[in-house]
Design an enzyme around this catalytic site. Structure first.
Site, PDB file in Angstrom:
ATOM      1  N   ASP A 258      81.054  37.147 119.491  1.00  0.00           N
ATOM      2  CA  ASP A 258      81.081  37.381 120.930  1.00  0.00           C
ATOM      3  C   ASP A 258      80.347  38.677 121.234  1.00  0.00           C
ATOM      4  O   ASP A 258      80.618  39.718 120.613  1.00  0.00           O
ATOM      5  CB  ASP A 258      82.524  37.474 121.424  1.00  0.00           C
ATOM      6  CG  ASP A 258      82.603  37.519 122.942  1.00  0.00           C
ATOM      7  OD1 ASP A 258      82.660  36.442 123.550  1.00  0.00           O
ATOM      8  OD2 ASP A 258      82.597  38.631 123.510  1.00  0.00           O
ATOM      9  N   ASP A 275      70.075  36.907 129.729  1.00  0.00           N
ATOM     10  CA  ASP A 275      69.447  35.775 129.032  1.00  0.00           C
ATOM     11  C   ASP A 275      68.637  36.255 127.837  1.00  0.00           C
ATOM     12  O   ASP A 275      68.624  35.606 126.780  1.00  0.00           O
ATOM     13  CB  ASP A 275      68.544  35.002 129.992  1.00  0.00           C
ATOM     14  CG  ASP A 275      69.332  34.224 131.039  1.00  0.00           C
ATOM     15  OD1 ASP A 275      70.564  34.104 130.888  1.00  0.00           O
ATOM     16  OD2 ASP A 275      68.713  33.763 132.020  1.00  0.00           O
ATOM     17  N   GLU A 301      78.769  33.857 126.280  1.00  0.00           N
ATOM     18  CA  GLU A 301      78.203  34.777 125.289  1.00  0.00           C
ATOM     19  C   GLU A 301      78.869  34.631 123.931  1.00  0.00           C
ATOM     20  O   GLU A 301      78.792  35.519 123.086  1.00  0.00           O
ATOM     21  CB  GLU A 301      78.326  36.221 125.787  1.00  0.00           C
ATOM     22  CG  GLU A 301      79.746  36.756 125.878  1.00  0.00           C
ATOM     23  CD  GLU A 301      80.402  36.484 127.221  1.00  0.00           C
ATOM     24  OE1 GLU A 301      81.358  37.204 127.546  1.00  0.00           O
ATOM     25  OE2 GLU A 301      79.965  35.558 127.939  1.00  0.00           O
TER      26      GLU A 301
END
Length: 383
Positions: A258, A275, A301
């Protein structure tokens, strides 16, 4: 009626035109596969190249011979490029430039106006090379590919061997020698090529359809942004790997990753920066893991990696290397790549549920987050 070379070339041109039209309307327009496109282009090259040789014996022979040789070689290159596209590999530029240019030069300096076999040795060698490379590409397709690749590979291989024989006897026997004329002359070659084109035409359509099907399946299984496996595809493939004990005896590691403070990246630098960070992390994963490992975007994410046969130490090394590569990604406008927290869970031959394995890694990831982030924590239970 005796079919001479001219008659056979006309018949070959008509057949190439018919096959090209049929292949274009029945296959390429329906699938838009790269393989179909290359074959349509190859048939055009063969058609126009064969037509150019019909000008032999006229005042246009000097340029028609050059054009015919170059176009037929380009046809061979297109066949090779089509076969290569089935493995999702781009064509090599040197074949599109170097081989045809060598054929052009060899033909141009060998008196093409008076010698119908001008540049013959280079032309025959070029056709042998391109057909041989096409056969090699088709044989190298993964075993799971359609069985129609076998006749295609065999046909290209036979043609490569035939052109090699033509080259040998052209050099040894001469262009007017009895063996070359009888067994390897233009009439024999034209007839043989016509038969092979008809035989492989059905296989061409089959491979084109399968290439398009595989491309659609790939799109359906990939995350649009990162190109990694999407959640469903990862879970399906991971479930299959957990059952496959042939190589790893059913052991391995799952890593849940993460990106730390990802929301802050979006809020401070915009979603384009977010992004960029996600794609950079995906690239770092792909550069670190093996081809036999699985990497997917689990959501937002969060990413998940399955390392068959991986130990706790290997999982930790993978996490460290991914973070190192991510930190080295060049950025601008004050953007810094986020750090990453990892949760690792190990599994053994008794593990059958991917969701349970992910849940264990998620608990370890939560611990890593609560302890300050930017670290790897291992689950204390083996699934």
């Amino acid at each position: 009626m005796v079919l001479d070379t001219t008659t056979l070339r006309i018949a070959f041109g008509v057949m190439a035109l018919v096959l090209g039209l049929l292949f274009y309307f029945s296959s390429y327009r329906a699938t838009r596969s790269a393989y179909s496109g290359w074959w349509c282009l190859a048939l055009v090259f063969f058609l126009v190249g064969a037509a150019a040789f019909l000008l032999n014996g006229t005042g246009h022979q000097w340029w028609a011979n050059i054009l015919g040789n170059v176009l037929l070689v380009h046809g061979g290159v297109a066949v090779w490029a089509g076969a290569r596209s089935l493995r999702e590999l781009p064509p090599k530029r040197w074949l599109f430039t170097g081989v045809p240019v060598a054929t052009l030069v060899a033909t141009a300096v060998d008196h093409p106006g008076t010698n119908v076999w001008a540049g013959g040795a280079v032309f025959l060698a070029s056709m042998c090379l391109t057909m041989g490379l096409a056969s090699q590409e088709l044989w190298r397709l993964e075993p799971g590919y359609s069985r129609v690749r076998v006749p295609m590979a065999g046909a290209a291989g036979v043609l490569a061997v035939f052109y090699f024989g033509r080259l040998v006897f052209f050099l040894v026997d001469g262009q007017d020698g009895p063996i070359f004329t009888t067994y390897f002359g233009s009439a024999v070659t034209t007839m043989g090529t016509m038969v092979l084109l008809v035989v492989v035409s059905f296989s061409m359509a089959g491979l084109s359809t399968e290439q398009q099907t595989r491309a659609l399946r790939m799109v359906a299984s990939r995350d649009d942004l990162t190109g990694l496996l999407n959640r469903k595809a990862f879970l399906d493939l991971a479930a299959g790997l957990l059952k496959d004990r042939a190589v790893t005896q059913g052991t391995g590691a799952l890593i849940l990753a993460d990106l730390d403070h990802f929301k802050a990246v979006n809020d401070t630098h915009g979603h384009a920066a977010g992004d960029l960070a996600l794609k950079a992390f995906a690239g770092a994963c792909q550069e670190t893991v093996r081809s036999t490992d699985l990497v997917g975007r689990y959501g937002g994410e969060e990413f998940v990696l399955l390392i068959p046969g991986g130990s706790a130490l290997r999982a930790e090394h993978i996490a460290e290397e991914i973070s190192r590569r991510l930190a080295q990604v060049p950025t601008a406008d004050g953007l810094e790549m986020p750090t990453v927290s990892y949760g690792v869970a190990l599994y053994d031959a008794g593990t059958s549920d991917v969701e349970d394995l992910i849940a264990a890694a998620d608990e370890a990831l939560y611990t890593a987050k609560s302890q300050g982030r930017n670290q790897t924590v291992h689950s204390d239970r083996r699934i």
